[in-house]
Design a protein around this motif. Structure first.
Motif, short mmCIF file in Angstrom:
data_model
loop_
_atom_site.label_atom_id
_atom_site.label_comp_id
_atom_site.label_asym_id
_atom_site.label_seq_id
_atom_site.Cartn_x
_atom_site.Cartn_y
_atom_site.Cartn_z
N ILE A 9 0.88 -1.01 0.07
CA ILE A 9 -0.20 -0.07 0.00
C ILE A 9 0.87 1.19 0.12
O ILE A 9 0.72 2.08 -0.94
N TYR A 10 1.96 1.29 0.71
CA TYR A 10 3.02 2.36 0.91
C TYR A 10 3.60 2.70 -0.71
O TYR A 10 3.85 3.74 -1.09
N LEU A 11 3.87 1.58 -1.14
CA LEU A 11 4.38 1.51 -2.51
C LEU A 11 3.38 2.13 -3.41
O LEU A 11 3.82 2.89 -4.48
N MET A 12 2.03 1.81 -3.40
CA MET A 12 1.23 2.27 -4.25
C MET A 12 1.20 3.93 -4.00
O MET A 12 0.74 4.68 -5.26
N LEU A 13 0.87 4.24 -3.01
CA LEU A 13 0.77 5.56 -2.45
C LEU A 13 2.01 6.45 -3.13
O LEU A 13 1.84 7.46 -3.56
N THR A 17 1.43 9.44 -5.85
CA THR A 17 1.96 10.74 -5.64
C THR A 17 3.07 11.28 -6.37
O THR A 17 3.08 12.41 -7.02
N SER A 18 4.08 10.11 -6.81
CA SER A 18 5.11 10.73 -7.72
C SER A 18 4.67 10.74 -9.02
O SER A 18 5.14 11.87 -9.77
N THR A 19 3.75 10.22 -9.45
CA THR A 19 3.29 10.26 -10.89
C THR A 19 2.44 11.71 -10.81
O THR A 19 2.50 12.17 -12.03
N TRP A 20 1.88 12.19 -9.84
CA TRP A 20 1.39 13.45 -9.88
C TRP A 20 2.27 14.64 -10.37
O TRP A 20 2.10 15.22 -10.96
N GLY A 242 -5.37 3.61 -1.01
CA GLY A 242 -4.66 3.73 0.08
C GLY A 242 -5.27 4.50 1.08
O GLY A 242 -5.26 4.16 2.41
N ILE A 243 -6.12 5.62 0.89
CA ILE A 243 -6.75 5.86 1.94
C ILE A 243 -7.85 5.19 2.66
O ILE A 243 -8.17 5.11 3.62
N GLN A 244 -8.54 4.23 1.66
CA GLN A 244 -9.67 3.34 2.10
C GLN A 244 -8.80 2.26 3.14
O GLN A 244 -9.35 1.99 4.32
#
Length: 310
Positions: A9-13, A17-20, A242-244
């Protein structure tokens, strides 16, 4: 939740955010062929085409919107999709990516202030300290380390555009909190993007000619496609998953990776120079944002554990 899933989940987040951050680079490329509103229109036109089928697939029982709900969705589209992105792409055209990304990184601080004013949310001591740090950092970036500029008010015009972008996104976030009390994040975002795309259409028609379309580069369309698919849709899915799983407070800390990735990519792909004032300002902005969110996230995590125990 086991450790392996937590790290996933940390990797997905982190990826989301890095893609943003890549939106700053893609915007810089797309704005070479089109004007600001046109880039924004094509970006969200592609996104809304993907979001509606996704919403219909994921959401089975969507509440029927009232007139007040439609008004709030329209406000979301006007602030966070239409005007924010016009300001964002104008900044992409006229300001270095490094300056824009570090400036916009101060968004969470203004969101805290507006939430306190309009939603009556309590401001904690760590948020006040974080606010001071972040405002000092933004001031340092705007003035390029020469804070005496504030005495003469000799700002660059693009600084006002960036301030407009920050205000629009903060308003979008605060209005979004009201909408999220009734609707899921994907429903709220889909309707907001739909309204925002409609609001952008007149601007795009006014500023775009047939020759703009025929003379546009492949790179510009690839950049717009990247922003539609990866920045707007896929990253959105990963971030809200990730928020979920771990809560909004802890997930929001990962937003700090957005300006960092933008600065690194601007340095690598656009050869933009990272100055000492940029580094000093970035340190204060990121420290301030982290102070404003981290303690709250720690408390939320503690409360979640207590609730699970009960």
């Amino acid at each position: 939740m086991n450790i392996k899933k937590m790290w996933l989940i940390y990797l997905m987040l982190f990826l989301a955010t890095s893609t943003w951050g890549s939106a700053f680079i893609a915007g810089k490329i797309a704005i070479e062929s089109f004007e600001a509103a046109t880039v924004a229109f094509f970006r969200f036109l592609g996104a809304v085409i993907l979001l509606f089928p996704l919403m219909w697939y994921k959401e089975r029982n969507i509440p029927k919107p009232t007139k007040e709900d439609w008004f709030l969705f329209a406000l979301l589209g006007l602030t966070g999709i239409c005007f924010y992105n016009i300001f964002f792409f104008l900044a992409s055209k006229h300001a270095p990516v490094i300056k824009s990304s570090l400036f916009i990184a101060s968004n969470p601080v203004l969101i805290i202030i507006l939430s306190a004013l309009f939603l009556k949310e309590k401001i904690l001591k760590n948020q006040v300290v974080g606010l001071v740090f972040a405002l000092f950092g933004v001031s340092f970036i705007i003035t390029n380390g020469n804070l005496s500029i504030f005495l003469t008010m000799a700002f660059e015009p693009i600084d006002l555009i960036l301030i407009g972008a920050v205000i629009c996104w903060a308003l979008y976030s605060v209005i979004g909190r009201v909408v999220l009390r009734k609707y899921s994040s994907i429903v709220s975002t889909t309707y907001a993007v739909c309204f925002g795309t409609l609001f952008l259409l007149p601007f795009a028609l006014y500023e775009t000619t047939v020759s703009d379309l025929t003379n546009s580069t492949i790179d510009a369309w690839v950049a717009i496609g990247h922003m539609s698919v990866f920045v707007t849709v896929i990253s959105f899915i990963m971030y809200y998953y990730g928020i979920q799983q771990i809560g909004a407070a802890r997930a929001s800390i990962f937003i700090n990776f957005m300006p960092i990735s933008a600065v690194i990519m601007a340095n690598v792909f656009l050869n933009e120079q990272l100055t000492i004032p940029h580094l000093i300002g970035a340190f204060f902005v990121l420290t301030g944002v982290t102070l404003s969110t981290y303690k709250k996230g720690w408390k939320s995590s503690k409360n979640e554990k207590k609730q699970r125990t009960v």
